[in-house]
Design an enzyme around this catalytic site. Structure first.
Site, short mmCIF file in Angstrom:
data_model
loop_
_atom_site.label_atom_id
_atom_site.label_comp_id
_atom_site.label_asym_id
_atom_site.label_seq_id
_atom_site.Cartn_x
_atom_site.Cartn_y
_atom_site.Cartn_z
CD GLU A 44 -2.44 12.99 -17.06
OE1 GLU A 44 -1.64 13.90 -17.32
OE2 GLU A 44 -2.16 12.04 -16.31
CG ASP A 109 8.76 1.86 -23.99
OD1 ASP A 109 8.85 1.52 -25.19
OD2 ASP A 109 9.27 2.91 -23.56
CG ASP A 111 13.79 2.77 -26.96
OD1 ASP A 111 14.50 2.64 -27.97
OD2 ASP A 111 13.34 3.87 -26.58
CB CYS A 121 23.29 -3.60 -38.07
SG CYS A 121 21.88 -3.84 -36.94
CB SER A 227 7.32 3.01 -30.34
OG SER A 227 8.53 2.99 -31.10
CG HIS A 383 5.23 6.15 -17.10
ND1 HIS A 383 5.25 6.29 -18.47
CD2 HIS A 383 6.51 6.36 -16.69
CE1 HIS A 383 6.48 6.58 -18.86
NE2 HIS A 383 7.25 6.64 -17.81
CG LEU A 384 1.41 10.89 -19.00
CD1 LEU A 384 1.92 12.31 -19.13
CD2 LEU A 384 -0.06 10.83 -19.35
#
Length: 544
Positions: A44, A109, A111, A121, A227, A383-384
């Site tokens: 997909e 992933d 983040d 900061c 990313s 999951h995409l």
């Protein structure tokens, strides 16, 4: 570098997909050698088009068909999904419940927004050279656990074992609060160590960080990708790992997770004896960066308010004496040495208080620096995740991302790196910055700079205009030798940029070249391994 306006994106995307996107290695990667029939056709893809139009369940008969579609619709973003039981573009014709995801790469992933409680900061989508160290640590810790060796060891033995995470067993007392982890068999036992391979002895994990670590997951093929905005993605592409169930994927993430709890949880890391080897190895990685990042860069012990936050993670009988002595110290480094010395005293053999060993200094380092993974991204087979070399138009309005460094590597601290409040370099259109293992991502303390439209477009357009100029001066297209078609000696007007795919590809003439080359090397390494495995099976079957 000239500023880039997001409004120019529709004009630049056709050039990107026709002349610069690495269609060849991209198709070879997702086709995995065509060993499994219809593997690429069952994958997909989803596209985000102009005006946030989202299109899911797209599939293609071949990489060439995907290339033509990308050049036709010029998507703003590409997401990669699972390999399904039926072709995704025919999912509406399949009986309810029969259309199911079968396999996909194990993805991680990381983040930067998940670190907002421990970085001072920046916040939200902002990143800078100080907090980017957290991504450097994350890559080193996770990659070391995935490969089972020190990061950057390219000559990993091909026969090294590969183990499944066991969701039914616990890390034990040495884990983070006894969370679920992965079981290791005692020394001398045997099991089918490589997934789908022959049984091999599993080495006994060492409790000393100075000794070469035992394997955790033991994978071979992993691709680290920036990313595009505020973090990193890791694609684990081993054949056996792609077949893992959601339970196995969740167990792997839980094994690699030490920071537990939400915003209301004060102490998110808990260590008790015996300490798991994975924790010891992780601490040895974090220690190399902790002083420069946390003590100097973030100054986590610089003020009473900040050190009270750290002391809340220390046992009460040690906390109060430290609170009284901290004001006497000059800076965060001295205060940390005091705290660390008190903790080490409790762990010293034969020392006072040895019966109650305290690892608060390790817990603090891990809570402030240990990787924070999104379990939902990893465990869901369907999951995409954003594709490598997918564009990220939102970065034009976010802080902390830099333009392409002339060397093709991320800018280093103190070399033209803008601070948090510096004017943005307008690089709204960023190709995914590819890195594998420990390339520039982990060598540099600064966020990686993805090649942007204004940098990777210039060489391609310059070459085309030079060729157009030569044609013009030869009287082609009705332009006189004077240059402007009027005989006045004016400047040659820029010819329209052709959209046909050149040979060699235009990306080799732009700042995209080093990143595409790393991607090609990753694909080539997988292909070599696949050929070697086929030869090995042929030898075992006596097929000469």
């Amino acid at each position: 570098m000239a500023p880039f306006e997001p409004a120019a994106l529709p004009e630049l995307l056709p050039v990107f997909y026709r002349r610069l996107f690495p269609h060849g290695p991209y198709g070879r990667w997702l086709g995995y050698g065509g060993v499994v029939k219809n593997y690429f056709q069952l994958r997909e893809f989803s596209f985000t088009l102009r005006d946030d139009i989202y299109v899911r369940f797209q599939s293609f008969g071949s990489p060439q068909e995907l290339e033509r579609e990308l050049q036709r619709i010029n998507p703003y973003k590409i997401d990669i999904g699972a390999v399904y039981s039926h072709r995704p573009n025919q999912h509406n014709t399949v009986h309810l419940g029969a259309f199911q995801p079968q396999e996909k790469e194990l993805v991680f992933d990381i983040d930067m927004t998940d670190y907002d409680d421990v970085r001072t900061c920046c916040s939200s989508a902002e990143i800078c050279s100080k907090c980017w160290t957290l991504m450097t640590i994350a890559v080193r810790v996770i990659d070391r656990a995935l490969v089972g060796e020190g990061l950057g060891d390219a000559a990993r033995p091909r026969s090294a074992p590969q183990q499944r995470p066991d969701p039914h067993h616990h890390r034990g007392k040495g884990g983070a609060g006894g969370e679920r982890g992965m079981r290791r068999r005692p020394a001398g036992s045997r099991r089918g160590a490589r997934l789908g391979g022959t049984p091999q002895p599993v080495p006994t994990p060492s409790c000393s960080p100075a000794v070469a670590p035992a394997e955790d997951l033991g994978v071979r093929h992993r691709l680290w990708v920036y990313s595009g905005r505020r973090g990193v993605h890791c694609w684990v592409c081993d054949d056996a790992v792609r077949k893992w169930s959601p339970a196995l994927r969740a167990a792997a993430v839980e094994y690699l997770t030490l920071v537990k709890g939400g915003a209301e949880t004060v102490k998110k890391v808990n260590i008790s004896e015996p300490v798991h080897p994975f924790i010891r190895r992780s601490v040895s990685v974090v220690e190399k960066y902790f002083e420069a990042y946390a003590l100097v860069g973030q100054d986590i012990l610089g003020t009473p308010e900040s050190w009270d936050k750290v002391l809340a993670l220390v046992p009460e009988d040690i906390r109060e004496p430290l609170r009284g002595e901290f004001p006497k110290k000059r800076d965060s480094v001295q205060r940390w040495e005091l705290l660390k010395g008190r903790m080490e005293r409790t762990r010293r053999p034969g020392g006072p208080g040895r019966g109650t060993a305290c690892y608060a200094d390790w817990e603090i380092m891990l809570q402030y620096c240990f990787p924070r993974l999104d379990i939902n991204v990893s465990k869901g087979v369907g999951h995409l995740l954003k594709s490598p070399f997918s564009v990220h138009p939102k970065t034009g309005g976010s802080g902390g991302l830099w333009g392409q460094h002339p060397t093709g590597h991320p800018p280093t601290a103190g070399r033209g790196t803008p601070g948090r409040d510096s004017p943005l370099l307008q690089v709204a259109f960023r190709c995914r910055w590819i890195c594998r293992g420990w390339t520039s991502l982990t060598r540099s303390p600064s966020p990686p700079s993805a090649p942007c439209a204004t940098s990777w477009m210039r060489p391609a357009t310059t070459g085309s205009r030079r060729r157009a100029g030569r044609r013009s001066r030869s009287g082609v297209h009705g332009v006189s030798e004077d240059g402007d078609g009027t005989g006045t000696g004016g400047v040659v007007p820029a010819a329209p940029l052709p959209l046909s795919s050149p040979t060699p590809p235009d990306y080799k003439k732009t700042s995209l070249a080093p990143y595409v080359r790393v991607f090609e090397q990753f694909v080539e390494e997988m292909e070599r391994a696949r050929r070697g495995e086929l030869l090995r099976r042929s030898d075992l079957q006596g097929d000469f």
